[in-house]
Scaffold this motif. Sequence first.
Motif, short mmCIF file in Angstrom:
data_model
loop_
_atom_site.label_atom_id
_atom_site.label_comp_id
_atom_site.label_asym_id
_atom_site.label_seq_id
_atom_site.Cartn_x
_atom_site.Cartn_y
_atom_site.Cartn_z
N ASN A 188 -15.96 144.13 30.49
CA ASN A 188 -15.72 142.86 29.81
C ASN A 188 -15.92 143.02 28.31
O ASN A 188 -16.98 143.45 27.86
N ALA A 189 -14.93 142.64 27.54
CA ALA A 189 -15.03 142.78 26.08
C ALA A 189 -16.10 141.86 25.49
O ALA A 189 -16.55 142.07 24.37
N ASN A 190 -16.51 140.84 26.26
CA ASN A 190 -17.54 139.92 25.78
C ASN A 190 -18.95 140.41 26.06
O ASN A 190 -19.92 139.76 25.69
N GLY A 191 -19.08 141.52 26.73
CA GLY A 191 -20.40 142.06 27.02
C GLY A 191 -20.82 141.87 28.46
O GLY A 191 -19.98 141.61 29.34
N ILE A 192 -22.12 141.98 28.73
CA ILE A 192 -22.62 141.94 30.10
C ILE A 192 -24.05 141.39 30.11
O ILE A 192 -24.80 141.55 29.13
N THR A 193 -24.42 140.73 31.19
CA THR A 193 -25.79 140.24 31.35
C THR A 193 -26.71 141.41 31.64
O THR A 193 -26.44 142.21 32.54
N VAL A 194 -27.79 141.51 30.88
CA VAL A 194 -28.72 142.62 31.02
C VAL A 194 -30.10 142.07 31.39
O VAL A 194 -30.63 141.19 30.71
N ALA A 195 -30.66 142.58 32.47
CA ALA A 195 -32.02 142.20 32.88
C ALA A 195 -32.95 143.38 32.64
O ALA A 195 -32.58 144.53 32.85
N PHE A 196 -34.13 143.08 32.15
CA PHE A 196 -35.13 144.14 31.94
C PHE A 196 -36.52 143.58 32.21
O PHE A 196 -36.73 142.36 32.24
N GLU A 197 -37.45 144.47 32.43
CA GLU A 197 -38.83 144.07 32.73
C GLU A 197 -39.57 143.77 31.43
O GLU A 197 -39.58 144.58 30.50
N THR A 198 -40.17 142.58 31.37
CA THR A 198 -40.94 142.21 30.18
C THR A 198 -42.17 143.10 30.09
O THR A 198 -42.92 143.24 31.07
N THR A 237 -30.96 145.05 19.18
CA THR A 237 -32.40 145.31 19.18
C THR A 237 -33.14 144.14 19.82
O THR A 237 -32.95 142.98 19.43
N VAL A 238 -33.97 144.43 20.80
CA VAL A 238 -34.81 143.43 21.46
C VAL A 238 -36.21 143.52 20.87
O VAL A 238 -36.79 144.60 20.79
N THR A 239 -36.76 142.38 20.44
CA THR A 239 -38.11 142.33 19.90
C THR A 239 -39.00 141.56 20.87
O THR A 239 -38.70 140.40 21.22
N CYS A 240 -40.08 142.17 21.32
CA CYS A 240 -41.03 141.53 22.23
C CYS A 240 -42.34 141.31 21.47
O CYS A 240 -42.81 142.20 20.75
N THR A 241 -42.94 140.12 21.64
CA THR A 241 -44.16 139.76 20.93
C THR A 241 -45.19 139.25 21.91
O THR A 241 -44.91 138.36 22.73
N ALA A 242 -46.42 139.79 21.82
CA ALA A 242 -47.56 139.33 22.62
C ALA A 242 -48.43 138.45 21.73
O ALA A 242 -48.74 138.81 20.59
N THR A 243 -48.84 137.27 22.24
CA THR A 243 -49.70 136.34 21.50
C THR A 243 -50.92 136.01 22.36
O THR A 243 -50.76 135.61 23.53
N ALA A 259 -33.83 137.41 25.39
CA ALA A 259 -34.60 137.46 26.63
C ALA A 259 -33.84 138.21 27.72
O ALA A 259 -32.62 138.38 27.65
N SER A 260 -34.59 138.68 28.70
CA SER A 260 -33.97 139.29 29.87
C SER A 260 -33.05 138.28 30.54
O SER A 260 -33.38 137.10 30.65
N GLY A 261 -31.87 138.75 30.97
CA GLY A 261 -30.89 137.86 31.58
C GLY A 261 -29.89 137.29 30.59
O GLY A 261 -28.98 136.56 30.96
N THR A 262 -30.03 137.67 29.32
CA THR A 262 -29.09 137.23 28.28
C THR A 262 -27.83 138.11 28.32
O THR A 262 -27.88 139.27 28.72
N THR A 263 -26.71 137.55 27.91
CA THR A 263 -25.49 138.34 27.79
C THR A 263 -25.55 139.13 26.48
O THR A 263 -25.63 138.56 25.40
N PHE A 264 -25.51 140.44 26.62
CA PHE A 264 -25.56 141.32 25.44
C PHE A 264 -24.14 141.73 25.08
O PHE A 264 -23.36 142.13 25.94
N PRO A 265 -23.77 141.68 23.81
CA PRO A 265 -22.42 142.04 23.39
C PRO A 265 -22.21 143.54 23.41
O PRO A 265 -23.16 144.33 23.49
N ILE A 266 -20.95 143.94 23.31
CA ILE A 266 -20.62 145.35 23.16
C ILE A 266 -21.26 145.87 21.87
O ILE A 266 -21.21 145.23 20.83
#
Length: 335
Positions: free
Chosen positions: A57-67, A95-101, A84-91
């Motif tokens: 798909n030229a629009n990208g794909i849904t990507v799931a990953f473990e937080t 960069t995914v940024t994860c933050t712990a608070t 976030a995990s489950g977001t559609t990522f483009p071609i």
Amino acid sequence: MPLSCSLLVAALFILLHIGCSSPTAPTPTPMPTPVPPPVAEAPSLSCLSNMTTESVNANGITVAFETPSASNGQSPVTVACTPASGTTFPIGSTTVTCTATDGLNRTASCTFDVAVRKLPQLSRTRFLAFGDSITAGEVSFPVAGVNGGLASTKQVIVHASSYPTVLAKQLQARYPAQVDDIVVANYGLSGEKAALARTRFIEALNTVRPTAVLLMEGSIDIARGEDGAASGAASEIRNMAAEARLRGMRVFIATVPPGRPGGERTIAPFLLLDYAGRMRAIASSEGAVLVDIYQALLVDVTTYIGVDGLHPNERGYARIAETFFDAIRATLEVP
């Protein structure tokens, strides 16, 4: 006052004095100072390794990953990632940024990349390769004896080396998401003239039901330079192309290979050039794609054409397949 009375008065005084005195209160023990509860270390976070995935798909794909899980930190500790995990990522690469608070509003962050590669895709996947012995995959071998001063040869069909077989492998390697759909049906027939191939061609269309047709035929017709042979062969190629086009099929028309000088079946260059011109004109008038096999092999005929001067060798068939592959990719690959 008698002595006894004096003693009595003194004793009474002492008793009265003792009975009226207040006892001294004990000094209270001070309360210990409260010890504050220990403060947890600041949170820390370690991200996943970079990820790579693929999509048609030229629009990208849904990507799931473990937080990722945080270490340390004052409870409660929460972790959130953007995207976030489950977001559609483009071609491309994101960069995914994860933050712990933690409960003291202290933070820790980490990053990883998600790369989405677009898988190439064909708009049509079912091909009919129609032609004579050069489509069938006939290869020539020298044999003992001479024939008119030229070395005699024997022709053998090698299916594994035929251009349709090689082309199918090339297409499947390029388009892995469509491996199960890609078919290149080999309808090559040794010794067939294009002028006599119409009935077999219609039968092939009805049997294979292709979405694209690869036509390369005419070498047998023009071999001797007979009057009208090239015209008759070209006329039938035009009819085939028109029939396939009317059925909604994409048509690829190929020129025939060049001859190798000195072979017992070498076709005169002027005949081949004339026929190539006819194929070019038909492709233009029928809205077909021209695949110039003649020029592709002409650069080194001794490398690509066998000892009989007519049939390609294994390297020649591989070059034919490559030339068709390039034309198919340029025409049918989905942007």
